[in-house]
Motif scaffolding. Sequence first.
Motif, PDB file in Angstrom:
ATOM      1  N   ARG A  98       0.859  -1.187   0.000  1.00 58.49           N
ATOM      2  CA  ARG A  98       0.000   0.000   0.000  1.00 58.49           C
ATOM      3  C   ARG A  98       0.892   1.232   0.000  1.00 58.49           C
ATOM      4  O   ARG A  98       1.485   1.571   1.030  1.00 58.49           O
ATOM      5  N   ILE A  99       1.016   1.852  -1.135  1.00 60.83           N
ATOM      6  CA  ILE A  99       1.926   2.997  -1.245  1.00 60.83           C
ATOM      7  C   ILE A  99       1.119   4.265  -1.482  1.00 60.83           C
ATOM      8  O   ILE A  99       0.293   4.335  -2.393  1.00 60.83           O
ATOM      9  N   ASP A 100       1.342   5.243  -0.609  1.00 60.75           N
ATOM     10  CA  ASP A 100       0.705   6.546  -0.798  1.00 60.75           C
ATOM     11  C   ASP A 100       1.659   7.441  -1.581  1.00 60.75           C
ATOM     12  O   ASP A 100       2.765   7.716  -1.126  1.00 60.75           O
ATOM     13  N   ILE A 101       1.230   7.869  -2.735  1.00 61.44           N
ATOM     14  CA  ILE A 101       2.065   8.714  -3.595  1.00 61.44           C
ATOM     15  C   ILE A 101       1.458  10.109  -3.656  1.00 61.44           C
ATOM     16  O   ILE A 101       0.256  10.263  -3.898  1.00 61.44           O
ATOM     17  N   ASP A 102       2.304  11.103  -3.438  1.00 64.14           N
ATOM     18  CA  ASP A 102       1.888  12.493  -3.636  1.00 64.14           C
ATOM     19  C   ASP A 102       2.126  12.822  -5.114  1.00 64.14           C
ATOM     20  O   ASP A 102       3.280  12.905  -5.551  1.00 64.14           O
ATOM     21  N   PRO A 103       1.059  12.988  -5.922  1.00 70.05           N
ATOM     22  CA  PRO A 103       1.236  13.195  -7.376  1.00 70.05           C
ATOM     23  C   PRO A 103       2.123  14.401  -7.704  1.00 70.05           C
ATOM     24  O   PRO A 103       2.925  14.347  -8.626  1.00 70.05           O
ATOM     25  N   GLN A 104       1.992  15.469  -6.903  1.00 68.92           N
ATOM     26  CA  GLN A 104       2.783  16.684  -7.174  1.00 68.92           C
ATOM     27  C   GLN A 104       4.275  16.425  -6.938  1.00 68.92           C
ATOM     28  O   GLN A 104       5.122  16.816  -7.725  1.00 68.92           O
ATOM     29  N   GLN A 105       4.554  15.731  -5.830  1.00 71.57           N
ATOM     30  CA  GLN A 105       5.949  15.426  -5.508  1.00 71.57           C
ATOM     31  C   GLN A 105       6.550  14.495  -6.565  1.00 71.57           C
ATOM     32  O   GLN A 105       7.701  14.658  -6.985  1.00 71.57           O
ATOM     33  N   LEU A 106       5.734  13.507  -7.001  1.00 70.68           N
ATOM     34  CA  LEU A 106       6.205  12.569  -8.025  1.00 70.68           C
ATOM     35  C   LEU A 106       6.523  13.317  -9.321  1.00 70.68           C
ATOM     36  O   LEU A 106       7.558  13.085  -9.952  1.00 70.68           O
ATOM     37  N   GLU A 107       5.640  14.253  -9.687  1.00 71.50           N
ATOM     38  CA  GLU A 107       5.867  15.038 -10.907  1.00 71.50           C
ATOM     39  C   GLU A 107       7.144  15.869 -10.787  1.00 71.50           C
ATOM     40  O   GLU A 107       7.947  15.945 -11.724  1.00 71.50           O
ATOM     41  N   ASN A 108       7.361  16.464  -9.598  1.00 76.35           N
ATOM     42  CA  ASN A 108       8.587  17.258  -9.382  1.00 76.35           C
ATOM     43  C   ASN A 108       9.840  16.401  -9.505  1.00 76.35           C
ATOM     44  O   ASN A 108      10.861  16.839 -10.029  1.00 76.35           O
ATOM     45  N   GLU A 109       9.758  15.159  -8.997  1.00 77.06           N
ATOM     46  CA  GLU A 109      10.908  14.251  -9.094  1.00 77.06           C
ATOM     47  C   GLU A 109      11.204  13.902 -10.550  1.00 77.06           C
ATOM     48  O   GLU A 109      12.367  13.826 -10.954  1.00 77.06           O
ATOM     49  N   VAL A 110      10.149  13.684 -11.337  1.00 75.08           N
ATOM     50  CA  VAL A 110      10.328  13.379 -12.763  1.00 75.08           C
ATOM     51  C   VAL A 110      10.946  14.577 -13.479  1.00 75.08           C
ATOM     52  O   VAL A 110      11.886  14.443 -14.275  1.00 75.08           O
ATOM     53  N   ILE A 111      10.450  15.798 -13.155  1.00 78.11           N
ATOM     54  CA  ILE A 111      11.001  17.022 -13.774  1.00 78.11           C
ATOM     55  C   ILE A 111      12.480  17.149 -13.442  1.00 78.11           C
ATOM     56  O   ILE A 111      13.309  17.453 -14.297  1.00 78.11           O
ATOM     57  N   GLN A 112      12.821  16.890 -12.163  1.00 75.60           N
ATOM     58  CA  GLN A 112      14.213  17.001 -11.720  1.00 75.60           C
ATOM     59  C   GLN A 112      15.083  15.971 -12.443  1.00 75.60           C
ATOM     60  O   GLN A 112      16.201  16.266 -12.873  1.00 75.60           O
ATOM     61  N   ALA A 113      14.568  14.742 -12.593  1.00 76.66           N
ATOM     62  CA  ALA A 113      15.330  13.670 -13.257  1.00 76.66           C
ATOM     63  C   ALA A 113      15.556  13.992 -14.735  1.00 76.66           C
ATOM     64  O   ALA A 113      16.561  13.586 -15.315  1.00 76.66           O
ATOM     65  N   CYS A 114      14.621  14.729 -15.330  1.00 76.51           N
ATOM     66  CA  CYS A 114      14.722  15.033 -16.765  1.00 76.51           C
ATOM     67  C   CYS A 114      15.491  16.318 -17.053  1.00 76.51           C
ATOM     68  O   CYS A 114      15.655  16.688 -18.212  1.00 76.51           O
TER      69      CYS A 114
END
Length: 428
Positions: A98-114
């Motif tokens: 059961r993983i709670d994901i913060d969509p905004q934080q996940l998007e920021n991580e993807v932006i940072q990785a890219c």
Amino acid sequence: RDDLFQTPVDELFSTVMSIVQIQERNKIRVFLRKDPYGRFCYCLAYVPRDIYSTEVRQKIQQVLMDRLKASDCEFWTFFSESVLARVQLILRVDPKNRIDIDPQQLENEVIQACRSWQDDYSALTVETFGEAHGTNVLADFPKGFPAGYRERFAAHSAVVDMQHLLNLSEKNPLVMSFYQPLGQVSGQRELHCKLYHADTPLALSDVLPILENLGLRVLGEFPYRLRHTNGREFWIHDFAFTAAEGLDLDIQQLNDTLQDAFVHIVRGDAENDAFNRLVLTAGLPWRDVALLRAYARYLKQIRLGFDLGYIASTLNNHTDIARELTRLFKTRFYLARKLSGDDLDDKQQRLEHAILAALDDVQVLNEDRILRRYLDLIKATLRTNFYQTDANGQNKSYFSFKFNPHLIPELPKPVPKFEIFVYSPRVE
């Protein structure tokens, strides 16, 4: 289409409106939806087409798999007339997790990785130089750093290198900087230095002998060219090298003493020979090394019988004595202006005793002769221009020594009452 029918209406409305609001802006957006049974996660990622690549897609995939603890991932990429590429990813997850994901934080991580190297460099340049100057620097070098450079160095290194390039001037045509690679395995003794130069690349055949005479073994060289909007070219030469065995190198000392020596040798203010190794082995500034070289030239003139290479290696074998000899010279002709007669005599005698005591440990007879003759020459020097400056306050480009030849043993006859010996690379 499957997503369209499987997504709850409220979630679908929110996602569709967000996609519409992207318009044609160059930005990364990520939309995530979980399967009601918890076995899959569906992701839509919009990426500007000009930065999209397999590497970028793999970075996005990696971030999603790490955060969702996914075991597998499939993807489809869609290109259209839009400035954005669309990537659909389906990730297999374990329903027990059961993983709670913060969509905004996940998007920021993807932006940072890219984020690209160029993005980081642009941001750091503006941060370092200030907005106005930083923007001008980026505009002055529109193509930035070449691909080979970006492959080897982080963006923050590029900002430091740009500062060095901007410091180049007619008065300062060459800048040198030593560094130790961050990822270096402990125990390795490899060092790097960067040379910064404008207009023309430095010829390897000119640079290598200088570095080798300074006691550095060059392992490789990588040149990088940057072009200014006015057409002027700037060069960065990155050298990898090791130092002679048994030397403990201090990068700070290298940056100060060795850089100064290198620049003056390139300019022709100092000769390029084995004496320069004393900069590294004895930690002597280039002018002190030039002083010892000048005395060696005089030893050659009075036919001591040893070539300059042997005299240089003798000094390198006994760096403690080489240092003491330069200290004695400085005491006689520089400190003499500041110390009273008794203090000066006392200091000179103590230095002489220290040199003589060190000479007792010299095993090789010829080396002992050379070092004792150095001591004789310094004691026989009556005056010198070594510490005089010219009208601009700069050190003079030549050294002159007034000797009392009667204090120099084994001098060829006839022995003059006084002799003035002038040394400079130009004279030689």
